[in-house]
Design a protein around this motif. Structure first.
Motif, PDB file in Angstrom:
ATOM      1  N   LEU A 638       0.867  -1.180   0.000  1.00  0.00           N
ATOM      2  CA  LEU A 638       0.000   0.000   0.000  1.00  0.00           C
ATOM      3  C   LEU A 638       0.900   1.225   0.000  1.00  0.00           C
ATOM      4  O   LEU A 638       1.812   1.329   0.826  1.00  0.00           O
ATOM      5  CB  LEU A 638      -0.882  -0.016   1.250  1.00  0.00           C
ATOM      6  N   THR A 639       0.699   2.158  -0.928  1.00  0.00           N
ATOM      7  CA  THR A 639       1.610   3.302  -1.061  1.00  0.00           C
ATOM      8  C   THR A 639       0.810   4.597  -1.167  1.00  0.00           C
ATOM      9  O   THR A 639      -0.416   4.593  -1.365  1.00  0.00           O
ATOM     10  CB  THR A 639       2.489   3.172  -2.314  1.00  0.00           C
ATOM     11  N   SER A 640       1.545   5.682  -1.051  1.00  0.00           N
ATOM     12  CA  SER A 640       0.963   7.014  -1.261  1.00  0.00           C
ATOM     13  C   SER A 640       1.242   7.527  -2.666  1.00  0.00           C
ATOM     14  O   SER A 640       0.970   8.677  -2.965  1.00  0.00           O
ATOM     15  CB  SER A 640       1.534   7.988  -0.227  1.00  0.00           C
ATOM     16  N   VAL A 641       1.781   6.674  -3.526  1.00  0.00           N
ATOM     17  CA  VAL A 641       2.133   7.096  -4.890  1.00  0.00           C
ATOM     18  C   VAL A 641       0.865   7.233  -5.718  1.00  0.00           C
ATOM     19  O   VAL A 641      -0.030   6.385  -5.677  1.00  0.00           O
ATOM     20  CB  VAL A 641       3.070   6.049  -5.528  1.00  0.00           C
ATOM     21  N   ARG A 642       0.781   8.308  -6.471  1.00  0.00           N
ATOM     22  CA  ARG A 642      -0.333   8.495  -7.399  1.00  0.00           C
ATOM     23  C   ARG A 642       0.171   9.251  -8.615  1.00  0.00           C
ATOM     24  O   ARG A 642       1.141  10.001  -8.546  1.00  0.00           O
ATOM     25  CB  ARG A 642      -1.493   9.238  -6.739  1.00  0.00           C
ATOM     26  N   THR A 643      -0.520   9.083  -9.708  1.00  0.00           N
ATOM     27  CA  THR A 643      -0.026   9.665 -10.962  1.00  0.00           C
ATOM     28  C   THR A 643      -0.224  11.165 -11.010  1.00  0.00           C
ATOM     29  O   THR A 643       0.492  11.859 -11.715  1.00  0.00           O
ATOM     30  CB  THR A 643      -0.746   9.025 -12.168  1.00  0.00           C
ATOM     31  N   GLU A 644      -1.203  11.698 -10.280  1.00  0.00           N
ATOM     32  CA  GLU A 644      -1.452  13.143 -10.354  1.00  0.00           C
ATOM     33  C   GLU A 644      -0.640  13.934  -9.338  1.00  0.00           C
ATOM     34  O   GLU A 644      -0.981  15.041  -8.983  1.00  0.00           O
ATOM     35  CB  GLU A 644      -2.936  13.451 -10.175  1.00  0.00           C
ATOM     36  N   THR A 645       0.443  13.364  -8.856  1.00  0.00           N
ATOM     37  CA  THR A 645       1.271  14.059  -7.871  1.00  0.00           C
ATOM     38  C   THR A 645       1.747  15.394  -8.407  1.00  0.00           C
ATOM     39  O   THR A 645       1.803  16.392  -7.699  1.00  0.00           O
ATOM     40  CB  THR A 645       2.491  13.189  -7.523  1.00  0.00           C
ATOM     41  N   GLY A 646       2.089  15.424  -9.683  1.00  0.00           N
ATOM     42  CA  GLY A 646       2.700  16.634 -10.217  1.00  0.00           C
ATOM     43  C   GLY A 646       1.753  17.786 -10.447  1.00  0.00           C
ATOM     44  O   GLY A 646       2.162  18.850 -10.856  1.00  0.00           O
ATOM     45  N   ASP A 675      -9.899   5.671  -7.349  1.00  0.00           N
ATOM     46  CA  ASP A 675     -10.676   6.342  -8.397  1.00  0.00           C
ATOM     47  C   ASP A 675     -11.240   7.649  -7.835  1.00  0.00           C
ATOM     48  O   ASP A 675     -12.157   7.643  -7.002  1.00  0.00           O
ATOM     49  CB  ASP A 675     -11.804   5.412  -8.863  1.00  0.00           C
ATOM     50  N   ARG A 676     -10.664   8.759  -8.255  1.00  0.00           N
ATOM     51  CA  ARG A 676     -11.146  10.071  -7.826  1.00  0.00           C
ATOM     52  C   ARG A 676     -11.935  10.784  -8.930  1.00  0.00           C
ATOM     53  O   ARG A 676     -12.098  12.002  -8.889  1.00  0.00           O
ATOM     54  CB  ARG A 676      -9.968  10.952  -7.406  1.00  0.00           C
ATOM     55  N   SER A 677     -12.415  10.004  -9.886  1.00  0.00           N
ATOM     56  CA  SER A 677     -13.140  10.638 -10.997  1.00  0.00           C
ATOM     57  C   SER A 677     -14.557  11.038 -10.604  1.00  0.00           C
ATOM     58  O   SER A 677     -15.170  11.887 -11.237  1.00  0.00           O
ATOM     59  CB  SER A 677     -13.192   9.675 -12.194  1.00  0.00           C
ATOM     60  N   GLY A 678     -15.120  10.415  -9.548  1.00  0.00           N
ATOM     61  CA  GLY A 678     -16.484  10.728  -9.144  1.00  0.00           C
ATOM     62  C   GLY A 678     -16.575  12.065  -8.427  1.00  0.00           C
ATOM     63  O   GLY A 678     -15.588  12.794  -8.266  1.00  0.00           O
ATOM     64  N   PRO A 679     -17.765  12.427  -7.970  1.00  0.00           N
ATOM     65  CA  PRO A 679     -17.940  13.703  -7.248  1.00  0.00           C
ATOM     66  C   PRO A 679     -17.231  13.648  -5.900  1.00  0.00           C
ATOM     67  O   PRO A 679     -17.514  12.795  -5.071  1.00  0.00           O
ATOM     68  CB  PRO A 679     -19.460  13.825  -7.083  1.00  0.00           C
ATOM     69  N   GLN A 680     -16.315  14.597  -5.694  1.00  0.00           N
ATOM     70  CA  GLN A 680     -15.521  14.629  -4.475  1.00  0.00           C
ATOM     71  C   GLN A 680     -15.877  15.796  -3.561  1.00  0.00           C
ATOM     72  O   GLN A 680     -15.287  15.971  -2.517  1.00  0.00           O
ATOM     73  CB  GLN A 680     -14.024  14.753  -4.838  1.00  0.00           C
ATOM     74  N   VAL A 681     -16.874  16.600  -3.986  1.00  0.00           N
ATOM     75  CA  VAL A 681     -17.115  17.850  -3.270  1.00  0.00           C
ATOM     76  C   VAL A 681     -17.713  17.607  -1.898  1.00  0.00           C
ATOM     77  O   VAL A 681     -17.377  18.257  -0.924  1.00  0.00           O
ATOM     78  CB  VAL A 681     -18.037  18.755  -4.108  1.00  0.00           C
ATOM     79  N   LEU A 694     -12.526   5.242  -1.057  1.00  0.00           N
ATOM     80  CA  LEU A 694     -12.761   5.331  -2.494  1.00  0.00           C
ATOM     81  C   LEU A 694     -12.467   3.992  -3.166  1.00  0.00           C
ATOM     82  O   LEU A 694     -11.573   3.255  -2.729  1.00  0.00           O
ATOM     83  CB  LEU A 694     -11.870   6.404  -3.106  1.00  0.00           C
ATOM     84  N   PRO A 695     -13.188   3.663  -4.213  1.00  0.00           N
ATOM     85  CA  PRO A 695     -12.869   2.426  -4.951  1.00  0.00           C
ATOM     86  C   PRO A 695     -11.561   2.583  -5.722  1.00  0.00           C
ATOM     87  O   PRO A 695     -11.016   3.680  -5.835  1.00  0.00           O
ATOM     88  CB  PRO A 695     -14.066   2.281  -5.905  1.00  0.00           C
TER      89      PRO A 695
END
Length: 1411
Positions: A638-646, A675-681, A694-695
């Motif tokens: 389990l990591t904190s790595v994600r593609t949108e880091t930048g 998956d953060r594509s759904g509504p996050q507000v 999140l899934p």
């Protein structure tokens, strides 16, 4: 990974037999080993390594069946199949003994701790007594080439091209099937199998075959050298259900071994290389993954002389593979081709005298349980060799089994990430930990909070790189006895606690207490077995285990500080078997046998009497769609790595959240991101307790051929690149880093810029841990030590093999990453990364490495490089202040032939040299001078050397000056290749004239010489044999050139009145100051303004201006003579070093000045009513008291004038208090303290005395007057005034001295009253100057005057009384040459004319000879 350790062990068969063993085969759990000789089947036990049973074939049966060749175990270890030379398969039942069930039993002492707790424990570690019973043999009517076991069947290949399927139990008509190889269709892939071309297999048979569970097929080597893979299309193995795939362009296959965990097939070839294939999942094509072969770079003598591959064996955990060849030798590779060691080179193949050894030839080998041992059966000697040995009575090599010992990384079986920055290795009975400073322990052993990274430097550079030693922890023998072998090991975040798990239960160890903790109740230990690994979470051991009592899988947490008991455990029931376990912050991730991933949250509860943990299931993710077999998953993280880091720098706190799951699926790294594509507000509105995780998105493949993964959940805003990256170990491909890319200065990133980039780089070590902030990789390597010189036989293991040790290794990787970024035109990212690491101590080395590697590659390339990288690297380095040093250091470590290419990219070395001078970086400029010497004509070198020499002189860089003198001489004399002298270890900041230590001055002066007017003393110098004085040739133009520069610098110093610098300059460079001053006596050595010169000397030598106390007018000591004599004697105590070196400690009253001391004290008898009543003994006691006190307080080296005066003042106050017979008045104490305050540092006094001697010797009387004034030494003024009558002294000098003295007196009257008492003391000399006429005095009068100074009334030589400054251990060598005129009333003792040698001390000294 795996590392060889120690010497191998030889196992000798207790049964005498003429037959040597040649084949070994382990059982499925590797507890038993079947060993074959020609007519004998033996079974050995693994621990202890002993022979259990041996079956010897009768002579008649041996003739019928032929000799034994191969053997195979049934999966449940209940049967053994043996193939014979005449085509028979002999099946043996392995039966347990009757009543005597155990062949070897451990013997415990009476009342043993283990026997009391569990009486049945004795039987669990005994070697069982087995028996072998042969069943009916099976005749296959053809030689057998391969045996392969399946669950219920035995697959036998014969040389007639058939595959025979024998049932292990039912050997009747239904128990045997035969399949002809020619009926199996072979093609290049499964898609073209039905219609494509097929191999012609007529006359071809399978010579080696092995079953791969995860590929569900057989890897096979055909007799014509082709490689194939046979897949059963259904559950049953029948002729019409088999399909074959063959590998193109390979025709020299010899043997095969399969890797079930990584789905690899390793084929040994006749060429000596091993080809590793995998099956493409979509087409079924046999795809070459990588090769295992020795390289000519590392094994130039043996890489092409190995012969064909003999055997290939994967380790039990499938992480390494061992290879041996027909010509002998062993070699170990990691699963994806990283080479670990080989016995065909270095100490393995050579004796200590350099002769070559024959490599050991191996007929069979097998790994032991958990890979801790390699069982090797060496080749038996040919009969011819044995006959020769018998005839010559040579010692024969005893046949037997060799057992090699290994230690391995804990990551191979338990890839948990509770600590990724320390290397943990484990052998069969001990742990190896990268240790550092173990003094940093817990402040409290019972504290429940783990030490943070900031609180434990053991995680940093100072500890992990402190030394190359291991901390070796012996695993508790009680636990090992019943639970061998150790299967899992883990270390906590602080690197101070370790846990191990063997066959049953587990135990943990603390470096805080140096103790193991075992289960108090052995029954609890034996009722559980660790299945999915173990990890540390804070102070808890997290264990995934199977409970035999409840027959259920469980997740347990045990507190480290509590007793190891189930009462203190937090137990959570699991629904499926756990295969892998890992920890991330306060979460646990489990991978289960049903291919699902479970996430649990951990929360510590302190409300109950016993500390427990609340474990709650957060999320369950099914991976059955993506994972064909659960055994293929190597690690789950389990990591904190994600593609949108930048995207943004605004939310660094998100870097610590669990963002993704990294799954290593048979070397394929798969990432599941949330998956953060759904509504996050609306998340903020939801309560924390009701917030659902999140899934996860569908998986994405990040990399192939991955062996290990490292990541961290720590955050550091300054080093985000390194801490948010993902580090991969990829075998022979080196390492890879998945690096985040950040926009600079909060700007929006370019839309076309990727947010992460995968960068590959090669390193020279096998990585076992990553220090993220420190940009380092930690690893280990095998080292060897030869012991064949010992008194042992030629066939002893010590002579055959070197002793193997495991060394810690470290490597920097930062320069590789920077280079890869520059190659991809990501210079801005490289600059951000480099700036974040610029504070590392080895950052300059990183820059040098980057330049060096690029330069070597490009400058030695045979083909033109279209887009060279060196100019980009050079431009990149200019962003750092280390640019100039980096370039010159790299150049000096590189061949001269590459310099033109280097400086074409970085700039002209002359320009770089001038930049160094402008930046005042003289050492770097000196390095550039060596570059210029080789690249430019001598005139250019001389010009730049002169510039540097002058600058070094001005800055007082004396070591550099000495080297520059040698360099300039070498340019002229052609001695370019002479090595530079070893620099002298002198402190450039001390400012002292340190050559006192090595210089011996002999001064000879007679009364006749002075009488004749030659008052320049004859001198002989004994200088250090350095380049500055060695072989000096007056006629040499280069020497004259150097002398001119030295003279010019000396003139410059004297013009600026910098006497201290002039003295340092002369002492450090051996400059002949006296001779030069003689020439410059009437030019630059004149003093124009005495007052200004006096002020400059006060400032230069830190000499205080004299002050006069307020009550001095009414003082009983206002007579300057008696005060100065008293105070000067008292000031003998200023230097503690002199007390150590002088005789004053043992006999203070026998010093040469003791009588003068007593008489000068007695002058005050009529001034003080108390001292009138004292006897001489009172003064003796007073002397001793002061000496001891000064020695006790060590005041000699004090340079702080105020502090010195106050401490000494206090010392005299103590004298006043402790002495009942002597009491000084307040005014006397004031005068004494003022006299002390008016003295400068002792070192300055030494330097001024030396300079006074030099100027006196050179005849520079004006400077002698100035120095005499600052020292307030009346004898110097008297001596100078007496010399002024000499005819060689010019009238201008006499006039200048007279005007100078009167100007100083005038200045003292108005601005510095402290000099007034001294001028009162020399009034006679001032009056003599006033009365002197312009006429020259006759020579005779001068001679008489001189004799009157040196001789007594009867013509005897007057003794030279040392001044108080001169009796300090010989540290002030001047007063011996100058006549010392005592004040009126002071008596002097006569002493014979003798040589007075003053001992050296740390201030430096020189010897003086008077004649």
């Amino acid at each position: 990974m795996y590392f060889l350790t120690g010497w191998p062990r030889r196992l000798l068969c207790p049964l005498k037999s003429e037959e040597d063993p040649f084949f070994i085969q382990p059982s499925s759990q590797r507890l038993y080993f079947a060993v074959l000789s020609q007519t004998q089947l033996s079974i050995w036990f693994s621990r202890p390594a002993v022979l259990i049973v041996s079956y010897i074939e009768s002579v008649k049966a041996a003739e019928q069946f032929g000799s034994y060749e191969k053997a195979e175990w049934k999966p449940d270890d209940s049967m053994i199949a043996v193939a014979t030379a005449k085509g028979y398969v002999l099946l043996f039942d392995v039966l347990g003994g009757g009543e005597d069930r155990y062949l070897y039993e451990p013997v415990y002492p009476r009342g043993s701790y283990r026997l009391k707790l569990n009486p049945g424990i004795k039987e669990e570690q005994c070697a069982p007594a087995l028996s072998l019973e042969m069943k009916k043999p099976v005749d296959l009517e053809a030689p057998i080439t391969s045996l392969q076991t399946l669950q219920q069947d035995l697959l036998v290949c014969t040389s007639d091209g058939y595959l025979h399927v024998l049932h292990w139990d039912g050997l009747g008509n239904n128990g045997r099937k035969s399949i002809c190889l020619t009926t199996v269709p072979f093609s290049l892939d499964l898609q073209s199998a039905r219609g494509g071309p097929s191999l012609d297999l007529e006359g071809v048979h399978i010579c080696s075959m092995e079953y791969c569970v995860t590929l569900d097929g057989f890897a096979a080597v055909l007799s014509d050298g082709r490689l194939g893979f046979i897949t059963p299309l259904s559950n049953s193995i029948t002729a019409d259900q088999l399909q074959g795939v063959w590998a193109a362009e390979v025709t020299d296959g010899v043997c095969v071994a399969v890797n079930n965990k990584y789905r690899l097939m390793a084929f040994g070839c006749a060429s000596g290389s091993v080809l590793v294939y995998t099956i493409d999942t979509t087409t079924g094509f046999m795809q070459l993954s990588h090769r295992l072969e020795l390289t000519p770079k590392h094994y130039p003598d043996s890489y092409n002389k190995t012969g064909a591959v003999k055997l290939v064996r994967w380790s039990p955990d499938y992480s390494v593979v061992m290879v041996t060849w027909e010509c002998g030798g062993l070699s170990l590779w990691s699963v994806f081709g990283a080479h670990l060691f080989c016995t065909l080179g270095e100490d393995f193949s050579h004796r200590s005298d350099g002769t070559k050894k024959d490599p050991i030839k191996i007929s069979s080998m097998s790994w032991g349980a958990e890979g801790y041992h390699l069982w090797v059966v060496p080749n038996s000697r040919p009969e011819e060799e044995l006959l020769v040995q018998e005839e010559e009575k040579l010692p024969t090599r005893s046949s037997g089994i060799l057992q090699f010992h290994f230690i391995k990384s804990a990551l191979t079986v338990n890839p948990c990430t509770s600590n990724q920055e320390q290397v943990l290795l484990h052998g069969e009975d001990r742990l190896y930990l990268t240790c550092g400073d173990l003094a940093q322990v817990h402040s409290s052993l019972d504290s429940h909070q783990p030490p943070s990274r900031e609180a434990t430097p053991s995680q940093g550079l100072s500890t992990l790189l402190g030394h190359k030693h291991w901390h070796v922890v012996q695993i508790h023998s009680t636990y090992l006895e019943s639970n061998w072998p150790i299967r899992f090991a883990a270390i906590d975040t602080a690197g101070q606690c370790m846990a191990v798990a063997g066959r049953r239960g587990f135990a943990h160890y603390s470096l805080y207490t140096r103790k193991w903790k075992l289960f108090g109740n052995v029954t609890q230990e034996q009722n559980m077995t660790v299945t999915g690994g173990l990890a540390w979470w804070n102070d808890f051991v997290v264990v995934s285990c199977y409970n035999f009592n409840d027959q259920q899988e469980q997740l347990r947490l045990y507190l480290r500080t509590s007793n190891l008991d189930n009462v203190f455990a937090s137990v959570t029931k699991l629904h499926s078997d756990t295969l892998l376990l890992n920890v991330f912050k306060d979460m646990i991730i489990l991978f289960r046998a049903d291919c699902s991933i479970c996430l649990y949250s951990l929360e510590r509860r302190n409300d109950s009497p016993t500390v427990c943990v609340n474990v709650e299931l957060l999320q369950e993710v099914s991976m059955s769609r993506y994972i064909p077999h659960p055994g293929l998953v190597v690690s789950v993280t389990l990591t904190s790595v994600r593609t949108e880091t930048g995207i943004t720098l605004k939310a660094p706190q998100q870097a610590c959240m669990a963002e993704s799951i990294m799954l290593n699926l048979a070397g394929q790294l798969i990432m599941l991101q949330r998956d953060r594509s759904g509504p996050q507000v609306r998340e903020k509105e939801v309560a924390v307790n009701n917030k659902k995780p999140l899934p996860f998105c569908p998986p994405v493949v990040l990399a192939q051929c991955v062996e290990n993964v490292w990541t961290t959940c720590r955050s550091n805003r300054k080093k985000r690149h390194l801490l948010e990256a993902l580090w991969l170990s990829c075998g022979e491909a080196g390492m890879k880093v998945w690096l985040p890319l950040f926009p600079r200065d909060h700007r929006k990133p370019h839309s076309f810029l990727s947010r992460r980039i995968m960068l590959p780089f090669h390193i020279n070590i096998y990585p076992l841990a990553v220090l993220f902030e420190d940009a380092l990789v930690l690893g280990a390597s095998n080292e060897t030590v030869l012991y064949d010189g010992l008194q042992c036989s030629a066939e002893a293991l010590e002579a055959l093999f070197p002793f193997c040790t495991v060394e810690r290794t470290t490597q920097i990787y930062l320069h590789h990453i920077l280079r890869q970024l520059l190659v991809r035109n990501l210079g801005e990212q490289a600059l951000m990364l480099a700036q974040s690491c610029a504070s590392l101590p080895y950052f300059p080395h990183v820059m040098e490495l980057m330049v060096h590697v690029v330069l070597e590659e490009e400058a030695t390339s045979r083909e033109p490089i279209p887009d060279p990288l060196l100019p980009t690297v050079a431009k990149f380095i200019t962003e750092f202040p280390l640019f100039l040093q980096t370039i010159v250091h790299c150049a000096r470590k590189t061949e001269y032939a590459l310099w033109n290419y280097l400086f074409a990219a970085v700039g002209n070395p002359k320009d770089l040299f001038e930049e160094c001078l402008m930046a005042q970086d003289l050492d770097t400029a000196a390095s550039y001078l060596i570059i210029l010497q080789n690249m430019e004509v001598p005139a250019v070198s001389r010009q730049h050397a002169t510039l540097l020499f002058n600058t070094a002189l001005e800055q007082g860089k004396w070591d550099l000056c000495r080297n520059m003198i040698r360099f300039l001489k070498a340019i002229g004399s052609g001695e370019m290749d002479t090595p530079p002298p070893t620099p002298t270890n002198q402190d450039p900041s001390s400012g002292g004239f340190e050559f006192f230590r090595t210089r011996s001055i002999s001064l000879s002066q007679s009364a006749d010489a002075i009488a004749s007017g030659k008052f320049n003393l004859q001198k002989t110098f004994s200088m250090p044999s350095g380049p500055c004085v060695k072989g000096r040739d007056v006629d040499c133009a280069e020497n004259m050139y150097i002398d001119l520069m030295l003279w010019r610098h000396a003139r410059h110093l004297l013009e600026q009145l910098r006497l201290r610098d002039l003295g340092c300059f002369s002492a450090q460079l051996g400059f002949e100051l006296i001779g030069w001053l003689c020439r410059e006596r009437n030019r630059v050595a004149r003093v124009e303004d005495f007052v200004f010169a006096l002020k400059v000397l006060h400032k230069d030598f830190l000499w205080p201006f004299p002050v006069i106390p307020v009550g001095c007018i009414n003082s009983p000591l206002k007579n300057g003579r008696s005060r100065s004599v008293l105070s000067s004697r008292l000031l003998q105590s200023e230097s503690a070093e002199s007390l150590v070196n002088s005789d004053m400690e043992s006999a203070p009253l026998q010093s040469p000045s003791s009588s003068t001391w007593r008489e000068s004290i007695s002058q005050t008898k009529d001034l003080d009513p108390v001292s009138n009543q004292q006897s001489p003994q009172t003064q003796d006691a007073f002397l001793s008291l002061v000496t001891n006190k000064v020695e006790e307080y060590s005041l000699g080296s004090a340079t702080d004038l105020t502090e010195t005066s106050s401490v000494l003042d206090g010392d005299w106050t103590m004298v006043d208090e402790n002495s009942s017979t002597l009491c000084l008045s307040q005014s006397e104490l004031e005068h004494i303290s003022m006299e002390l305050a008016n003295k400068g540092p002792h070192k300055s006094q030494v330097q001024l005395r030396y300079l006074l001697h030099v100027f006196m010797e050179a005849g520079c009387l004006e400077w002698c007057v100035v120095i005499g004034l600052i020292l307030r030494d009346a004898s110097v003024i008297k001596q100078v005034v007496s010399f002024l009558d000499h005819p060689e002294i010019s009238p201008e000098t006499v006039k200048n001295i007279k005007n100078g003295l009167f100007s100083v007196e005038t200045w003292a009257s108005t601005d510095c009253l402290g000099y007034k008492p001294f001028f009162n003391l020399i009034q006679a000399q001032l009056q003599q100057l006033l009365d002197s006429t312009a006429e020259q005095v006759q020579v005779e009068a001068f001679q008489a005057s001189s004799q009157s100074k040196l001789g007594g009334p009867e013509g005897q030589t007057s003794p030279v009384t040392p001044r108080p400054e001169e009796t300090r251990g010989g540290s002030t060598p001047l007063g011996l040459v100058l006549p010392n005129l005592e004040p009126a009333g002071g008596a002097t003792e006569e002493c014979p004319d003798e040589q007075i040698q003053e001992p050296e001390d740390e201030e430096g000294a020189y010897d003086c000879t008077l004649s």
